[in-house]
Design a protein around this motif. Structure first.
Motif, mmCIF file in Angstrom:
data_model
loop_
_atom_site.group_PDB
_atom_site.id
_atom_site.type_symbol
_atom_site.label_atom_id
_atom_site.label_comp_id
_atom_site.label_asym_id
_atom_site.label_seq_id
_atom_site.Cartn_x
_atom_site.Cartn_y
_atom_site.Cartn_z
ATOM 1 N N VAL A 3 4.748 -24.815 18.907
ATOM 2 C CA VAL A 3 4.810 -24.173 17.667
ATOM 3 C C VAL A 3 6.175 -23.867 17.404
ATOM 4 C CG1 VAL A 3 4.447 -21.895 16.730
ATOM 5 C CG2 VAL A 3 2.697 -22.553 18.390
ATOM 6 N N ALA A 4 6.615 -24.130 16.168
ATOM 7 C CA ALA A 4 7.965 -24.125 15.725
ATOM 8 C C ALA A 4 8.723 -25.267 16.468
ATOM 9 C CB ALA A 4 8.443 -22.603 15.710
ATOM 10 N N ARG A 5 8.448 -26.131 16.370
ATOM 11 C CA ARG A 5 9.210 -27.392 17.204
ATOM 12 C C ARG A 5 9.358 -28.436 16.301
ATOM 13 N NH1 ARG A 5 11.398 -23.837 19.787
ATOM 14 N NH2 ARG A 5 10.559 -23.346 21.938
ATOM 15 N N SER A 6 10.386 -29.068 16.116
ATOM 16 C CA SER A 6 10.606 -30.180 15.248
ATOM 17 C C SER A 6 9.955 -31.498 16.165
ATOM 18 C CB SER A 6 12.299 -30.576 14.919
ATOM 19 O OG SER A 6 12.279 -31.788 14.353
ATOM 20 N N GLY A 7 9.377 -32.374 15.065
ATOM 21 C CA GLY A 7 9.014 -33.646 15.604
ATOM 22 C C GLY A 7 9.974 -34.580 15.566
ATOM 23 N N GLY A 8 11.208 -34.277 15.361
ATOM 24 C CA GLY A 8 12.123 -35.128 15.315
ATOM 25 C C GLY A 8 12.707 -35.793 16.444
ATOM 26 N N SER A 9 12.323 -34.920 17.826
ATOM 27 C CA SER A 9 12.606 -35.292 19.216
ATOM 28 C C SER A 9 11.576 -34.491 19.810
ATOM 29 C CB SER A 9 13.974 -34.662 19.395
ATOM 30 O OG SER A 9 14.448 -34.635 20.781
ATOM 31 N N VAL A 10 11.802 -34.982 21.238
ATOM 32 C CA VAL A 10 10.773 -34.564 22.278
ATOM 33 C C VAL A 10 11.510 -33.356 22.906
ATOM 34 C CG1 VAL A 10 9.129 -36.364 22.397
ATOM 35 C CG2 VAL A 10 11.434 -36.323 24.012
ATOM 36 N N VAL A 11 12.723 -33.175 22.750
ATOM 37 C CA VAL A 11 13.651 -32.212 23.154
ATOM 38 C C VAL A 11 12.861 -30.834 22.793
ATOM 39 C CG1 VAL A 11 15.911 -31.252 23.396
ATOM 40 C CG2 VAL A 11 15.728 -33.775 23.499
ATOM 41 N N GLY A 12 12.737 -29.928 23.905
ATOM 42 C CA GLY A 12 12.179 -28.667 23.425
ATOM 43 C C GLY A 12 10.611 -28.867 23.223
ATOM 44 N N ARG A 13 10.232 -29.901 23.303
ATOM 45 C CA ARG A 13 8.524 -29.769 22.992
ATOM 46 C C ARG A 13 8.132 -29.921 24.424
ATOM 47 N NH1 ARG A 13 7.572 -34.479 19.149
ATOM 48 N NH2 ARG A 13 5.611 -34.045 19.562
ATOM 49 N N ASP A 14 7.950 -28.764 25.010
ATOM 50 C CA ASP A 14 7.299 -28.455 26.448
ATOM 51 C C ASP A 14 5.971 -29.066 26.583
ATOM 52 O OD1 ASP A 14 10.070 -27.822 27.009
ATOM 53 O OD2 ASP A 14 9.662 -25.638 26.914
ATOM 54 N N GLN A 15 5.235 -28.616 25.728
ATOM 55 C CA GLN A 15 3.806 -28.947 25.853
ATOM 56 C C GLN A 15 3.632 -30.350 25.703
ATOM 57 O OE1 GLN A 15 0.800 -26.546 26.262
ATOM 58 N NE2 GLN A 15 2.450 -26.023 27.452
ATOM 59 N N PHE A 16 4.255 -30.813 24.538
ATOM 60 C CA PHE A 16 4.165 -32.394 24.544
ATOM 61 C C PHE A 16 4.426 -33.063 25.784
ATOM 62 C CE2 PHE A 16 5.712 -36.625 23.433
ATOM 63 C CZ PHE A 16 4.541 -37.180 22.577
#
Length: 172
Positions: free
Chosen positions: A60-73
């Motif tokens: 939630v509230a994560r950019s799709g421009g990078s996988v950085v910070g997309r922990d669930q991904f």
């Protein structure tokens, strides 16, 4: 409501085991986005007799421009290494939710595909033909990346305009 979505690809049969990945970029316009994606994916699974075998991965509230910070991904990608718990597919709302970076899109989708996992978008209409489908996916992914660039430019331009306006106001 699920009639408007792309049916599962032929390889994804009734009874198939699936995961879901949900993402939004945040902000007031997307306040319920992840919850709505989840509701639609659950309805889609019921309609096509697909078995959602775990809670959806949610960024939630994560950019799709990078996988950085997309922990669930990244957790989803990591868990897909375990053959004993792999699903047949990962359901996503659209390819922009998966990634707005072309290289990340290609890399992570290929990673899942090589592990035997289908990545299926509910809303992107992809031809069943493998070759044509790849072309359409590539065009969609490149367009998603360009949309991210345009949005970034627009936001920066808008912020610059606000700063100039504020400075003009403050100096008068």
């Amino acid at each position: 409501m699920t009639d408007q979505y792309a049916p599962p690809p032929p390889k994804l049969k009734a009874g198939a085991l699936v995961w879901a990945y949900l993402r939004d970029s945040g902000g007031p316009a997307q306040e319920q986005s992840v919850d709505q994606q989840e509701q639609e994916i659950i309805a889609y699974c019921k309609r096509y007799n697909l078995v959602l075998i775990r809670q959806p991965f949610r960024d939630v509230a994560r950019s799709g421009g990078s996988v950085v910070g997309r922990d669930q991904f990244m957790t989803m990608i990591g868990q897909s290494e375990d053959e004993s718990s792999r699903p047949d597919a990962v359901l996503i709302w659209n390819f922009a939710r998966f990634s707005r970076d072309y290289n990340d899109f290609v890399y992570y989708k290929a990673t899942l595909n090589k592990r035997g996992i289908i990545v299926h978008s509910l809303t992107d209409q992809i031809p069943v033909d493998d070759f044509a489908g790849r072309i359409v996916e590539t065009v969609i992914s490149l367009a998603n990346e360009e949309k991210r660039r345009q949005t970034s430019r627009d936001v920066k331009r808008g912020l610059k305009s606000l700063v100039v306006c504020w400075l003009s106001f403050a100096t008068n």
